[in-house]
Each structure stands twice: as structure tokens, then as C-alpha cells.
Design a protein around this motif. Structure first.
Motif, PDB file in Angstrom:
ATOM      1  N   ASP A 221       0.861  -1.194   0.000  1.00  0.00           N
ATOM      2  CA  ASP A 221       0.000   0.000   0.000  1.00  0.00           C
ATOM      3  C   ASP A 221       0.896   1.243   0.000  1.00  0.00           C
ATOM      4  O   ASP A 221       1.109   1.884   1.020  1.00  0.00           O
ATOM      5  CB  ASP A 221      -0.914  -0.012   1.225  1.00  0.00           C
ATOM      6  CG  ASP A 221      -1.938   1.120   1.168  1.00  0.00           C
ATOM      7  OD1 ASP A 221      -1.975   1.833   0.148  1.00  0.00           O
ATOM      8  OD2 ASP A 221      -2.667   1.287   2.150  1.00  0.00           O
ATOM      9  N   SER A 222       1.434   1.560  -1.161  1.00  0.00           N
ATOM     10  CA  SER A 222       2.401   2.662  -1.250  1.00  0.00           C
ATOM     11  C   SER A 222       1.729   4.025  -1.221  1.00  0.00           C
ATOM     12  O   SER A 222       2.409   5.039  -1.123  1.00  0.00           O
ATOM     13  CB  SER A 222       3.223   2.531  -2.540  1.00  0.00           C
ATOM     14  OG  SER A 222       2.357   2.549  -3.671  1.00  0.00           O
ATOM     15  N   HIS A 223       0.382   4.064  -1.290  1.00  0.00           N
ATOM     16  CA  HIS A 223      -0.304   5.353  -1.273  1.00  0.00           C
ATOM     17  C   HIS A 223      -0.371   5.949   0.126  1.00  0.00           C
ATOM     18  O   HIS A 223      -0.738   7.103   0.284  1.00  0.00           O
ATOM     19  CB  HIS A 223      -1.719   5.210  -1.847  1.00  0.00           C
ATOM     20  CG  HIS A 223      -1.735   4.813  -3.280  1.00  0.00           C
ATOM     21  ND1 HIS A 223      -1.359   5.667  -4.300  1.00  0.00           N
ATOM     22  CD2 HIS A 223      -2.045   3.624  -3.871  1.00  0.00           C
ATOM     23  CE1 HIS A 223      -1.475   5.035  -5.463  1.00  0.00           C
ATOM     24  NE2 HIS A 223      -1.889   3.800  -5.228  1.00  0.00           N
ATOM     25  N   ALA A 224      -0.054   5.145   1.119  1.00  0.00           N
ATOM     26  CA  ALA A 224      -0.115   5.658   2.490  1.00  0.00           C
ATOM     27  C   ALA A 224       1.095   5.136   3.257  1.00  0.00           C
ATOM     28  O   ALA A 224       0.971   4.443   4.254  1.00  0.00           O
ATOM     29  CB  ALA A 224      -1.416   5.238   3.168  1.00  0.00           C
ATOM     30  N   MET A 225       2.299   5.435   2.739  1.00  0.00           N
ATOM     31  CA  MET A 225       3.517   4.981   3.401  1.00  0.00           C
ATOM     32  C   MET A 225       3.774   5.800   4.664  1.00  0.00           C
ATOM     33  O   MET A 225       3.315   6.945   4.798  1.00  0.00           O
ATOM     34  CB  MET A 225       4.704   5.105   2.446  1.00  0.00           C
ATOM     35  CG  MET A 225       4.614   4.179   1.237  1.00  0.00           C
ATOM     36  SD  MET A 225       6.130   4.176   0.268  1.00  0.00           S
ATOM     37  CE  MET A 225       6.152   5.880  -0.277  1.00  0.00           C
ATOM     38  N   ILE A 226       4.493   5.216   5.604  1.00  0.00           N
ATOM     39  CA  ILE A 226       4.814   5.900   6.864  1.00  0.00           C
ATOM     40  C   ILE A 226       5.737   7.074   6.556  1.00  0.00           C
ATOM     41  O   ILE A 226       6.742   6.942   5.867  1.00  0.00           O
ATOM     42  CB  ILE A 226       5.464   4.927   7.859  1.00  0.00           C
ATOM     43  CG1 ILE A 226       4.442   3.886   8.310  1.00  0.00           C
ATOM     44  CG2 ILE A 226       6.022   5.670   9.047  1.00  0.00           C
ATOM     45  CD1 ILE A 226       5.002   2.865   9.266  1.00  0.00           C
ATOM     46  N   ASN A 227       5.368   8.228   7.104  1.00  0.00           N
ATOM     47  CA  ASN A 227       6.120   9.453   6.864  1.00  0.00           C
ATOM     48  C   ASN A 227       7.069   9.771   8.009  1.00  0.00           C
ATOM     49  O   ASN A 227       8.212  10.156   7.793  1.00  0.00           O
ATOM     50  CB  ASN A 227       5.154  10.623   6.649  1.00  0.00           C
ATOM     51  CG  ASN A 227       5.885  11.901   6.309  1.00  0.00           C
ATOM     52  OD1 ASN A 227       6.858  11.873   5.573  1.00  0.00           O
ATOM     53  ND2 ASN A 227       5.433  13.002   6.854  1.00  0.00           N
ATOM     54  N   ASN A 228       6.609   9.574   9.234  1.00  0.00           N
ATOM     55  CA  ASN A 228       7.436   9.955  10.383  1.00  0.00           C
ATOM     56  C   ASN A 228       6.989   9.163  11.606  1.00  0.00           C
ATOM     57  O   ASN A 228       5.870   8.652  11.669  1.00  0.00           O
ATOM     58  CB  ASN A 228       7.301  11.464  10.652  1.00  0.00           C
ATOM     59  CG  ASN A 228       8.401  11.987  11.546  1.00  0.00           C
ATOM     60  OD1 ASN A 228       9.350  11.256  11.865  1.00  0.00           O
ATOM     61  ND2 ASN A 228       8.298  13.230  11.970  1.00  0.00           N
ATOM     62  N   ALA A 229       7.921   9.070  12.570  1.00  0.00           N
ATOM     63  CA  ALA A 229       7.612   8.447  13.860  1.00  0.00           C
ATOM     64  C   ALA A 229       8.368   9.212  14.927  1.00  0.00           C
ATOM     65  O   ALA A 229       9.554   9.504  14.762  1.00  0.00           O
ATOM     66  CB  ALA A 229       8.006   6.970  13.862  1.00  0.00           C
ATOM     67  N   ILE A 230       7.705   9.548  16.018  1.00  0.00           N
ATOM     68  CA  ILE A 230       8.331  10.339  17.063  1.00  0.00           C
ATOM     69  C   ILE A 230       7.915   9.797  18.425  1.00  0.00           C
ATOM     70  O   ILE A 230       6.751   9.436  18.640  1.00  0.00           O
ATOM     71  CB  ILE A 230       7.957  11.833  16.925  1.00  0.00           C
ATOM     72  CG1 ILE A 230       8.728  12.681  17.933  1.00  0.00           C
ATOM     73  CG2 ILE A 230       6.463  12.056  17.077  1.00  0.00           C
ATOM     74  CD1 ILE A 230       8.592  14.160  17.668  1.00  0.00           C
ATOM     75  N   SER A 231       8.885   9.710  19.339  1.00  0.00           N
ATOM     76  CA  SER A 231       8.608   9.217  20.693  1.00  0.00           C
ATOM     77  C   SER A 231       8.020  10.331  21.540  1.00  0.00           C
ATOM     78  O   SER A 231       8.485  11.474  21.495  1.00  0.00           O
ATOM     79  CB  SER A 231       9.884   8.693  21.348  1.00  0.00           C
ATOM     80  OG  SER A 231      10.438   7.628  20.601  1.00  0.00           O
ATOM     81  N   LEU A 232       7.027   9.978  22.327  1.00  0.00           N
ATOM     82  CA  LEU A 232       6.392  10.931  23.226  1.00  0.00           C
ATOM     83  C   LEU A 232       6.868  10.639  24.647  1.00  0.00           C
ATOM     84  O   LEU A 232       6.267   9.843  25.377  1.00  0.00           O
ATOM     85  CB  LEU A 232       4.869  10.844  23.129  1.00  0.00           C
ATOM     86  CG  LEU A 232       4.074  11.764  24.059  1.00  0.00           C
ATOM     87  CD1 LEU A 232       4.434  13.223  23.820  1.00  0.00           C
ATOM     88  CD2 LEU A 232       2.581  11.549  23.857  1.00  0.00           C
ATOM     89  N   ASN A 233       8.007  11.238  25.030  1.00  0.00           N
ATOM     90  CA  ASN A 233       8.524  11.113  26.391  1.00  0.00           C
ATOM     91  C   ASN A 233       8.645   9.653  26.828  1.00  0.00           C
ATOM     92  O   ASN A 233       8.384   9.308  27.974  1.00  0.00           O
ATOM     93  CB  ASN A 233       7.628  11.886  27.369  1.00  0.00           C
ATOM     94  CG  ASN A 233       8.360  12.203  28.657  1.00  0.00           C
ATOM     95  OD1 ASN A 233       9.581  12.269  28.673  1.00  0.00           O
ATOM     96  ND2 ASN A 233       7.604  12.376  29.726  1.00  0.00           N
ATOM     97  N   ASP A 234       9.006   8.759  25.882  1.00  0.00           N
ATOM     98  CA  ASP A 234       9.184   7.328  26.132  1.00  0.00           C
ATOM     99  C   ASP A 234       7.909   6.629  26.594  1.00  0.00           C
ATOM    100  O   ASP A 234       7.940   5.475  27.028  1.00  0.00           O
ATOM    101  CB  ASP A 234      10.287   7.064  27.176  1.00  0.00           C
ATOM    102  CG  ASP A 234      11.652   7.481  26.657  1.00  0.00           C
ATOM    103  OD1 ASP A 234      11.780   7.679  25.432  1.00  0.00           O
ATOM    104  OD2 ASP A 234      12.580   7.609  27.463  1.00  0.00           O
ATOM    105  N   THR A 235       6.770   7.316  26.490  1.00  0.00           N
ATOM    106  CA  THR A 235       5.510   6.679  26.903  1.00  0.00           C
ATOM    107  C   THR A 235       4.689   6.221  25.712  1.00  0.00           C
ATOM    108  O   THR A 235       3.769   5.422  25.873  1.00  0.00           O
ATOM    109  CB  THR A 235       4.672   7.660  27.736  1.00  0.00           C
ATOM    110  OG1 THR A 235       4.377   8.809  26.942  1.00  0.00           O
ATOM    111  CG2 THR A 235       5.428   8.082  28.991  1.00  0.00           C
ATOM    112  N   ALA A 236       4.991   6.726  24.527  1.00  0.00           N
ATOM    113  CA  ALA A 236       4.264   6.329  23.322  1.00  0.00           C
ATOM    114  C   ALA A 236       5.057   6.773  22.109  1.00  0.00           C
ATOM    115  O   ALA A 236       5.957   7.607  22.200  1.00  0.00           O
ATOM    116  CB  ALA A 236       2.862   6.929  23.295  1.00  0.00           C
TER     117      ALA A 236
END
Length: 963
Positions: free
Chosen positions: A358-373
């Protein structure tokens, strides 16, 4: 979407776990890289930083870029080499596979102890070289070679066939063979440490590691205790032979090269050790520790391998990695193709969001939220997910596209800020705190339009001291969070990527110009010229006082206290790839996400403390290599200098910065480049001093710069002697010129004086006293006889004549017309005196412009006067006639004066010329003017009527004074 999440969780729970194992960074170096053979006995690093590969077919030297092969033409044997040491003065000693000993010094080989079969060499405590032979006329011999004089002497004689030796003290050593190890003191064997009890033909080897001596045979590794003079078994093995051992002080590890791979022991070698095995089932012939932290292993058939025992990596195959993130104690690796991997016990465990294709909705970014999520965004559909407690959840907020701002995130002090289609906000306790709402976005847009900038398509966002920083196409927009309508702008020539704050400083990374440090009104830029691996930065992370900068060429760490490069990491250190997305710190390890995986290594911010060395390879003068010995003097024609230098080193070879400080007189110029080649063209004459220096990949400068001095002589016409000679010649020439000038001046003055005298005499002649007397007498007669009208006419003509003579005597020149008028006036006066009458005719050639052509004044009248006085004076009762004719001849005036007088008697010609002063001085004047071609300007001839003289003809050649 919830169906995708449920399916992903079911797959995760019930399918067999797909894992990808942890691997060590290993790079192969063989014939394709320039080696002459894939059988590598040893990899050795000398003090200058060169790597020497001892192979089956000769030795190869590697400087980090190029491989140099040494053969018979360089003085080395045609065979290979298996043993090398470096003595205290930097000379290398090689033992070849045909048992010859060679010394490499000053970049050349020479054979030592010819006709001896050398099997091993060692350096003793005094710096001498101990060389032991395999056999000889008197059995086995041990030579001691003075490394300065190269003089040798026999120290020990044995009857056993040796394999190796170790120097213990000044007069104590160990010699090993295929049968055992014997200790010698002086020249005698004192005891046997180990003796083989079976018939296996396996060499007994000895190694000194970290002050400890190890001995190996076919059954295990022994440690030698010098006090007890015995060997203690520390590791037992079967069906394996030991070839080499090394100690890695950087990681406190022992490495053992065996016939079945390389063993890695942490801290010590013990009976209960379970070492790691690298290059399993490959015969490891030699092991060496690179001073910059790498391990090199030579193999029997596969070349050499560089093994980074301090780093491991996990690969995702063909899936491109976005970032590595942390949630609680779990580490996650996110890829573009909607796959999230959890790292567990050195394995990658996949967690998929949706279909991989499903290349139409590839992951763009990922960021940690204070190591809780971990918040995950997908472009295209602008969907958001987050990971918590090893599960994937879909976010309830789904934003729509906006013409003002694209979706972006930034984590600051545990809070996640977002710039999206509905405004700018941050999350606190799962609540949105608005900085700029959707309704206020048009005001922001109008402000940007007013100052002529636009928000970038992807808006990196930073927060510092209650200010929000947004990226634009021309710099950074600053929004005051407490006063949303107050904006300011910072102009920066960069494509900003990420912004974080550090102790009063805002740090901005860019994709085109490195790192910016903003502190109040001060902006500092750190780029590749300052040691940054690349100006193309992908992410920045703070760890303590160090900023980790991920680039497309590796990782650079910046010491924020000193604001300088602290250390650089590349694929020659711990990275599986130089293109790094981001880094994460966990339990003392660094996780660096790369193109297709993650590198894991211990967190170290210090450098290897390896000082780079700069080596002068050669100097070319006018593109010709020359032997450069000390200070050199060059002629002015050899003024194009090329300096070739290098700084050997595996890590820094492509990242060295060379500095050249060129001194010329009082001027100093600094030149920087990365090639190691300095070209100086068309140098001016003078003395030069060039200092060569180099900075390695970690920003460390060499402590021993090279110095080159040379003097370019000026051309002979610029030398001091030349200036002295030229000065003397100039003085002589100037003196001669002055002398000639003065002489000419004197001649000119004499000429002018003579000319003036001549003109004065001519004037006097012109106003002949006899003529004046006769004219006044005639005037008196007119008065006495009452002929007043004739007297008045005579006086008028006489006055005009006097006035004309005076005027022309001043100018010195007269036109033909004025001369004719003057002659006419004179002859009319003379005509009055002649009772029998006087006729005259004056003719002018039609080619002569009488109003334009000028001749010298006071020249023709004396001739005419002579004709009247000497030719007609004795014939007062007979009518006289004078004819004057002006002709053009060869750009000169030929004036012919004829009369019908008595002529000139040839016998009395000299008397006539003596008497006729007018003719004499006229000749002189014409000669002084010097503008005629004739040698004789006045020619006088008699006219005849048969044999009787009937007159005189005078031809006068007169120069024309017009230019």
C-alpha cells in the motif's frame, strides 16, 4: 482501519515470529581492492598510519585510498611475506616466504643477512633486531643486528629447527620450534617450558599481549609465568590450530586467530570462557588491532577482513527505514512500507500497519512521546497511529489538508507540538493547547505575504522560551506563543530540517548548510569546513552536552560547550551505512537507523586520540618530480611548484583537511583543501616557507607539521649585480648623452652666433655704405636742382627699402613676392643714378607660388648689388641691364641673376670674390642653413658674345623654408 490493526495484532500473536538476527560489521578487502593475493598472512599498521598487507605474492601498502604493490623492482623479493616488525627508528623489517630478511627505510627495501634462511625476527630491549635462521652450516643461528649500523653477530647456536622467538630480558629469551619451547639465558639453554609428546606437526607459537606471554600448541592456550618458569593452561580446544593472537585495549578483549575462525574473549582468557566467533570456519592467519579501533584479520583464501567487534547491526532487507524510536524499554524500527519492527534480544520482530504494497499511504514519520508512546504519521491519507504497551492504536484526530500548514511534529521537553491544517498547538495531558488557531492562520499568512516569504512545504517546528519557530523559504519565522499576533523573522540561507533548544541556544539543522546556533542576536554556522561530515543533515539529537548530527555521510557529534566537532562516525567505525536517519540512546548503547537497518554500538563521545601525521610524498617543479633535500634554490624559470602530501589512515583518508601556510616575505596565506595537492603557479622570485598540516575526521590537527623552504632566484635582469651593471652603464650613457647634448648645444650656439653674424654682415652688406652714400648724394642733387618732386619720390622709395630690410632682418625669411618687391625697389633707386639708363627684368616660374614659398632673407640683394656695382659701374655711359629669374628645381629655388656688364676675369676671380664680400657671406649663410643638396650654392660664369665677354651670370641655389 481498525480491521487492519486487529489483523496486525492477530498476526503478531499467532504467526511464527519472523526474526532477523544481529550481525557484526565486517568488510572484506581482497584482490578487487588492489591486493596481489587473497592469501593474507598479516595486516600490520605502522607508526605513520599505513596498513601493510602481507600476502602470498608480496607486500601491499594501503594509505586509506590507494594500494601500492612492492616487488623486485623496488628491492623486495618476488615472494610473499608473513612476518613484519617496526623498530624504534621507524624502519620496517620483513621476513619473506622464501626466508629472506628485508629492511624498509626511507621508502626503499634492502636485503639484510644475505644467504641466510631467516624464519623469525624480534626486537630486543636495546632496539637491536634478533633474527633466527631455520638452518645453517653450524646448525640454527640467532643473529643480533644493530639497527643503526646493520652490523650483525651470532648470539645463540642450536641444533633444533626454530619457529619463533620472544625476548624476555636483556640476556634472556624464548625460542620455539615444532617440538617445544626452550628458555635461553645468554648463549645457553637453561630449561624446557613445554615439549611435544605426540607426532602432530603443528607449530608452537608465542605471543606477548599486554605484558603477558601466551604459548599455544595443538591442545590449548598457555600463559607463561616468569617467576615460576612454567606454563599454565588457560583455554583448551580440540581439532584447531592457533595462528595469531592480539589484544584490543580499546575494548579490553583478546582475539585469537585459529584455523576455524576468530575467537573474541572479553577481559581475559579463561578455561570457562565462551568466546564469540567471527568469520566462522575461515582460517585466520593473522590478527592486528588498528589504532583507530578496528580489527583486521588475514585469511587463507578470502583476503583480509575488517571486523568491528564493538558494533552490530540489524537489517530490514529491502525496506527503507524511517527512524528508530523508544517506548518504555522497547526499541522500535519504523520503515516506509508500513512495517514497525520491535528489537528484542538482537532480533527484529515485525508489527505491520497494513498491506506492505500500500504505497499510497507509506509511513512518513515516527516520534517518541517522552518514552511513553510513539506517534506515527502516514502521508497521503494523513493518518496518525501511536504505539503503547507493544500495541498499535489509531489516533482519533484525523486532519484535513490545509493551504496554510502541512502536518508536522516536534518534541520539546516532553511535549509534542504540531503544526497542522487547523493551527499550531501542543499536547499537554492529552489536551490541546492552542498557540494559533485555525481562525488566526489567515493573519499569519498575510504577514508572510507582506514580508515576501512562504512557509516551506514540510514545516519543521521548534519551541524555545515560549516562542515557536517555523521554517520558511528564506529563513525562520518566530511566533510568540503568549502573543500569537506578534511575529518576527530570522533570515537564514538554509533549508531547515529540525530545531531544538540547548541552554539559551536554538539549534537548527539544514539539508544544505549544516548546523546553525542562534543565541540572541549571534548566529554561528558549523559546516563541513569545520569538520562536520556533511552539510546535509537529516536529524539532530541532544545527549548531555553533545549534539548528535545525523547526515548522509555519517554521524557527527558536536561539543556544545566548546561548540566544535568532538567525534565523527562512519561506516569505517560503527555504522552499517553512512546515510543515517536518526539516533536513539538506550542502556549505554547508541541505536543509529540507516537506510535498511539499525547499527548498535556503545555510546562513546571521546575520540580515539590518534594524532594524524602528514607525510610529504614529493615535490614537482614545472610538472617534474625532483628530490627535495632541505632548503632548495631554484632558477626563476622553475616557478611552478606542486606539493604532494598525504596523511595515511583508514578512517580519515577521505575526510582529511590539509592546511598550507605559505610564507613569502612578511605575507602569510593559508590554503585549505582535501586533496593533499598544493599547486603554486607563476611564483615571484624570493624566499618561501610552506608549513604543511592535516586535520583528521575528528577535527584533530597533527602535532608535527612538515616544513618546506625554497628560494626562487630572480632573473639576471632583476639581480643586484645586474642593477649595479645597468646603473653603471646608465651612468656612462647618461654622461655621454649629457656630453653630446652639451657639445651639440655649444655647436648650436656657435651656429646661431655665426648665423647671426652672417645675417648682420648681410644686413650691413645690404645697406652698403657706398649705396647709401650714392643715394644720399643723388637726393642732395635733387634738392639742389630744385627737383623736389623727384626728391620726394626718391625719399619714399628709399624709406620703403630701409623699412623692408629692417623687417626681414628680424624674421630671417621672406616670400618670393616680397623679395621681388624689395629688389624692384632697390633697382629703381639704382636706376636713378645711371645716366645712361638701367633696365631690369624679374621673372618668376609659374610653378612657384610666390605668395607662399619662403626663402632666407638678405640673400639675393647682395648678388644683385654686385651685378650693379662690379658689372655695370664702369659702364655709366652705356645702358645697363639686370635680369633676375626664379625657377623651381628639385624642391629648391634656383635664382639666376644676369647682367650685361664687364664680366669676371678668370685670372682675377679670387680678387673678385675677396672684394665681393656679399657673395662670400651669402655662401656662408646658405651653408649654415644646410637645406640644399648642392655642394656649391653660388655658381658665377661669364657670358660671351663670340670671344668677347658680354656679361655675367650668377646661379644661386636657395633652400625653401616652408615645412
Amino acid at each position: 482501519m481498525r480491521q487492519y490493526i486487529l489483523i496486525s495484532w492477530c498476526i503478531l500473536c499467532f504467526q511464527p515470529i519472523l526474526v532477523k538476527g544481529q550481525e557484526t560489521l565486517v568488510n572484506r578487502f581482497d584482490v578487487k581492492d588492489g591486493l596481489t593475493s587473497s592469501c593474507v598472512y598479516k595486516v600490520f599498521e605502522d607508526k605513520q598510519g599505513y596498513l601493510w598487507f602481507l600476502t602470498f605474492k608480496g607486500v601491499n601498502r594501503y594509505d586509506g585510498k590507494d594500494v601500492t604493490y612492492f616487488s623486485q623492482k623496488d628491492g623486495f623479493t618476488g615472494a610473499g611475506s608473513y612476518r613484519v616488525i617496526e623498530d624504534k627508528i621507524g624502519a620496517l623489517w620483513f621476513v619473506s616466504t622464501d626466508f629472506k630478511l628485508f629492511r624498509f627505510f626511507n621508502n626503499r627495501f634492502e636485503e639484510i643477512l644475505e644467504n641466510s634462511l631467516i624464519c623469525w625476527i624480534e626486537e630486543d630491549t636495546e632496539g637491536n633486531i634478533l633474527a633466527i635462521t631455520r638452518q645453517g652450516e653450524s646448525g640454527t643461528l640467532l643473529f643480533k643486528i644493530n639497527q643503526k649500523t646493520l652490523q650483525s653477530s651470532v648470539q645463540v647456536k642450536t641444533t633444533d629447527a626454530p619457529f619463533g622467538l620472544l625476548n624476555l630480558t636483556k640476556d634472556e629469551l624464548l625460542i620455539s620450534s615444532y617440538r617445544g619451547v626452550i628458555r635461553f639465558k645468554g648463549n645457553s639453554a637453561v630449561d624446557t617450558l613445554i615439549y611435544r609428546k605426540n607426532d602432530k606437526h603443528i607449530a608452537i607459537r608465542m605471543f606477548r599481549l599486554g605484558g603477558t606471554i601466551y604459548v599455544t600448541n595443538e591442545t590449548g592456550i598457555y600463559m607463561y609465568e616468569p617467576n615460576k618458569r612454567q606454563l599454565i593452561l588457560v583455554y583448551r580446544f580440540e581439532n584447531m590450530e592457533i595462528y595469531d593472537m592480539a589484544y584490543d585495549s580499546w575494548d579490553s578483549a583478546y582475539l585469537v586467530g585459529t584455523s576455524n575462525g576468530m575467537l573474541w574473549f572479553k577481559n581475559n582468557i579463561a578455561l570457562n570462557s565462551k568466546p564469540k566467533i567471527y568469520l566462522h570456519k575461515k582460517p585466520i592467519l593473522g590478527i592486528s588491532i588498528h589504532r583507530e579501533g578496528n580489527v583486521w584479520a588475514g585469511t587463507l583464501d578470502d583476503g583480509a577482513f575488517r571486523i568491528n567487534t564493538n558494533s552490530e547491526y540489524l537489517t530490514t532487507g529491502d525496506e527503507r527505514v524511517v527512524s528508530v524510536n523508544k517506548e518504555s524499554d522497547d526499541i522500535y524500527l519504523t520503515t516506509r512500507l508500513n512495517t514497525i519492527y520491535r528489537i528484542e534480544k538482537g532480533r527484529l520482530i515485525p508489527m505491520r500497519l497494513c498491506d506492505k504494497n500500500d504505497s499510497h499511504a507509506m509511513i512518513n514519520n515516527a516520534i517518541s512521546l517522552n518514552d511513553t508512546a510513539i506517534i506515527i504519521t502516514r502521508r497521503g491519507r494523513e493518518e496518525r497511529f501511536y504505539i503503547k504497551s507493544r500495541r498499535i492504536y489509531q489516533s482519533q484526530s484525523i486532519y484535513q489538508a490545509s493551504k496554510y500548514l502541512d502536518l508536522s511534529y516536534s518534541k520539546v521537553k516532553g511535549l509534542v507540538y504540531s503544526a497542522g491544517g487547523n493551527g499550531i498547538y501542543y499536547l499537554a495531558n492529552n489536551q490541546k493547547k492552542w498557540i494559533i488557531s485555525y481562525d488566526e492562520l489567515p493573519k499569519l499568512y498575510n504577514y508572510l505575504k507582506k514580508i515576501g516569504v512562504k512557509l516551506a512545504p514540510s514545516v519543521p517546528l521548534g519551541v524555545f522560551e515560549e516562542k515557536v519557530y517555523l521554517k520558511t523559504n528564506k529563513g525562520i519565522l518566530v511566533i510568540h506563543s503568549k502573543r500569537p499576533n506578534k511575529y518576527s523573522f530570522i533570515k537564514l540561507d538554509c533549508d531547515a530540517v529540525e530545531m531544538i533548544a540547548y541552554k539559551g541556544t536554538m539549534i537548527i539543522s539544514s539539508t544544505n548548510n549544516g548546523i546553525y546556533l542562534l543565541n540572541k542576536n549571534v548566529i554561528k554556522n558549523i559546516t563541513s569546513t569545520d569538520g562536520l561530515l556533511s552539510n546535509n543533515c537529516s536529524s539532530i539529537t541532544l545527549k548531555g552536552n553533545h549534539l548528535w548530527v545525523c547526515t548522509n555521510k555519517g554521524i557527527s557529534t558536536i561539543d556544545m560547550v566548546e561548540q566544535r566537532i568532538a567525534r565523527n562516525y562512519t561506516n569505517k567505525d560503527y555504522l552499517m551505512s553512512n546515510e543515517v536517519n536518526n539516533v536513539l540512546f538506550h542502556n549505554g548503547y547508541v541505536y543509529a537507523s540507516a537506510l535498511n537497518g539499525v547499527s548498535i554500538f556503545k555510546e562513546r563521545t571521546t575520540t580515539f586520540n590518534v594524532l594524524p601525521k602528514i607525510i610529504l610524498e614529493g615535490v614537482e617543479v614545472n610538472n617534474k618530480r625532483m628530490n627535495w633535500l632541505g632548503d632548495t634554490t631554484l632558477p626563476y624559470t622553475q616557478n611552478s611548484i606542486t606539493i604532494l602530501c598525504k596523511s595515511p589512515g583508514y578512517r580519515s583518508a577521505n575526510h582529511n583537511t590539509y592546511r598550507y601556510v605559505v610564507g613569502y616575505g612578511s605575507r602569510l596565506d593559508t590554503i585549505l583543501n582535501t586533496t593533499g595537492i598544493l599547486q603554486l603557479s607563476s611564483l615571484s622570485p624570493g624566499k618561501y616557507q610552506i608549513t604543511l598540516d592535516v586535520k583528521n575526521i575528528d577535527g584533530i590537527w597533527s602535532q608535527q607539521p612538515q616544513l618546506i623552504r625554497f628560494n626562487i632566484l630572480p632573473p639576471f635582469w632583476k639581480s643586484s649585480l645586474f642593477f649595479v651593471v645597468v646603473g653603471l652603464l646608465a651612468f656612462v650613457v647618461l654622461s655621454l648623452i649629457i656630453y653630446i647634448y652639451i657639445s651639440n648645444y655649444k655647436k648650436q650656439q656657435a651656429y646661431r652666433y655665426r648665423l647671426a653674424q652672417s645675417e648682420l654682415k648681410a644686413l650691413r652688406l645690404y645697406m652698403n655704405p657706398h649705396f647709401i652714400f650714392n643715394s644720399l648724394t643723388s637726393l642732395q642733387a635733387f634738392v639742389l636742382t630744385g627737383k623736389m618732386q623727384d626728391a620726394n619720390i626718391f625719399i619714399g622709395k628709399f624709406s620703403r627699402l630701409i623699412r623692408a630690410v629692417m623687417n626681414h632682418s628680424i624674421t630671417g625669411e621672406i616670400t618670393i613676392r616680397e623679395e621681388v618687391l624689395l629688389l624692384t625697389n632697390y633697382l629703381n633707386l639704382e636706376k636713378i643714378r645711371f645716366k645712361a639708363g638701367l633696365d631690369f627684368v624679374i621673372e618668376i616660374d609659374q610653378q612657384i607660388d610666390s605668395n607662399y614659398v619662403k626663402i632666407p632673407a638678405l640673400i639675393i640683394q647682395p648678388i644683385v648689388e654686385n651685378a650693379v656695382k662690379h658689372g655695370l659701374e664702369g659702364r655709366m655711359n652705356m645702358p645697363g641691364r639686370v635680369e633676375v629669374c626664379f625657377k623651381l628645381k628639385d624642391k629648391q629655388i634656383l635664382c639666376v641673376v644676369t647682367d650685361n656688364g664687364n664680366g669676371v676675369n678668370s685670372n682675377k676671380k679670387a680678387d673678385f670674390e675677396h672684394v665681393s664680400s656679399g657673395i662670400k657671406f651669402t655662401r656662408e649663410r646658405i651653408g649654415l642653413i644646410g637645406k640644399i643638396d648642392n655642394e656649391e650654392p653660388i655658381v658665377i660664369t661669364n657670358l660671351y658674345d663670340g670671344d668677347k665677354v658680354c656679361g655675367t651670370k650668377v646661379e644661386i641655389t636657395i633652400p625653401i623654408l616652408n615645412d
